[in-house]
Design an enzyme around this catalytic site. Structure first.
Site, mmCIF file in Angstrom:
data_model
loop_
_atom_site.group_PDB
_atom_site.id
_atom_site.type_symbol
_atom_site.label_atom_id
_atom_site.label_comp_id
_atom_site.label_asym_id
_atom_site.label_seq_id
_atom_site.Cartn_x
_atom_site.Cartn_y
_atom_site.Cartn_z
ATOM 1 N N LYS A 45 1.185 -7.637 -17.669
ATOM 2 C CA LYS A 45 1.728 -6.888 -16.537
ATOM 3 C C LYS A 45 2.984 -6.166 -17.013
ATOM 4 C CE LYS A 45 3.203 -7.236 -11.734
ATOM 5 N NZ LYS A 45 4.342 -6.296 -11.927
ATOM 6 N N PHE A 117 -4.385 2.107 -17.668
ATOM 7 C CA PHE A 117 -5.195 0.911 -17.442
ATOM 8 C C PHE A 117 -6.375 1.176 -16.525
ATOM 9 C CE2 PHE A 117 -1.219 0.441 -14.851
ATOM 10 C CZ PHE A 117 -1.742 0.834 -13.625
ATOM 11 N N ARG A 187 -6.024 -2.569 -1.717
ATOM 12 C CA ARG A 187 -5.746 -3.913 -2.228
ATOM 13 C C ARG A 187 -7.044 -4.696 -2.324
ATOM 14 N NH1 ARG A 187 -1.022 -5.618 -3.402
ATOM 15 N NH2 ARG A 187 0.008 -4.063 -2.102
ATOM 16 N N LYS A 193 -2.800 -10.406 -10.119
ATOM 17 C CA LYS A 193 -1.620 -10.559 -10.965
ATOM 18 C C LYS A 193 -1.261 -12.033 -11.042
ATOM 19 C CE LYS A 193 1.185 -8.919 -7.051
ATOM 20 N NZ LYS A 193 2.181 -7.916 -6.596
#
Length: 277
Positions: A45, A117, A187, A193
């Site tokens: 991350k 990404f 979302r 994460k």
């Protein structure tokens, strides 16, 4: 006088141009403890600034254009890309200053990389897009363009070990993207994460005075969460931030560990001002 003439002539002043809406992006959910890593591609991350390239323009997640030098964007391939502008671990504040400067400074931007990404609207599952990103970056040959390193793991213990390595090196955590996921926005559980703490954003509504050694300084920020509930952030501030706290109305990010029985963040601590990028 101009406004009076417009009214007298029965004309209306032109409305200001509306801001471009934020581009649709995939947003991550929090990973659960002990998650099985096998179905996912995993990456670090990054503590950067998210930027979307549509083939012609580089924009922040807010929809505003990134004031990057012409040479930086001119070299990017025509394909749409989603990624992060990045300087390195622990350099978010420095990066934020560079990318928000309206007149870009070439010398500063020479150190910035655009690490991608995701390929918006590209065909196939995420595994196919990982391969496509690698090929795209290799073919483009642009020194400041890269693909975020993606890897696979099959054991939970190995995932924990890799997370510990990233944290020990000053990184923030890991991202897990389902290998079989099509391109998605909003979302989604397709992107997770994994961090030792969680984070969220809120709006500052009041400054609470400090006491004791913080007398005359900020004691706590009172903030309102996106669901309308209020919370106080009393820790995580530097001395400079207590002397000059984030202004009322600003957006801030805070860290916390889990939720209380009423659903409020536990052990909430100020992290940083959320720049309006």
């Amino acid at each position: 006088m101009t406004c009076l003439l417009i009214l007298l002539c029965g004309l209306s002043a032109p409305a200001p141009a509306s801001a471009e809406p934020p581009p649709p992006l995939l947003l991550a959910r929090e990973a659960t403890e002990g998650i099985d890593p096998a179905p996912y591609w995993i990456s670090e991350k990054l503590d950067g600034v998210r930027a979307l390239w549509d083939g012609q323009r580089l924009r922040f997640r807010s929809g505003r254009p990134v004031p990057a030098p012409a040479w930086f964007v001119r070299a990017l391939p025509a394909q749409a890309m989603d990624g992060e502008l990045w300087l390195g671990r622990g350099r978010f504040g420095e990066l934020s200053g560079i990318v928000r400067t309206e007149v870009p400074v070439d010398a500063d931007w020479r150190a910035v990389r655009y690490l991608i990404f995701e390929l918006p609207d590209a065909p196939g599952d995420f595994s196919a897009r990982v391969m496509a990103m690698r090929t795209l970056v290799d073919t483009a040959g642009v020194p400041w363009l890269g693909a975020v390193a993606q890897f696979r793991l099959v054991q939970r213990d190995t995932l924990s070990e890799r997370l510990a390595e990233v944290l020990a090196g000053g990184g923030e955590g890991l991202m897990l993207h389902r290998a079989d996921a099509p391109y998605l926005t909003g979302r989604s559980d397709a992107l997770l994460k994994l961090k030792p703490w969680q984070d969220a954003e809120a709006t500052v509504v009041a400054h609470r005075p400090g006491q004791g050694r913080f007398a005359g300084l900020l004691g706590a920020l009172e903030v309102v969460l996106d669901d309308g509930r209020r919370l106080r952030l009393g820790s995580g501030f530097s001395d400079a931030e207590r002397r000059h706290p984030p202004p009322i109305g600003s957006r801030v990010s805070f860290r916390y560990r889990g939720l209380t029985r009423t659903g409020l963040p536990r052990f909430a601590s100020f992290w940083r001002v959320r720049e309006p990028l």
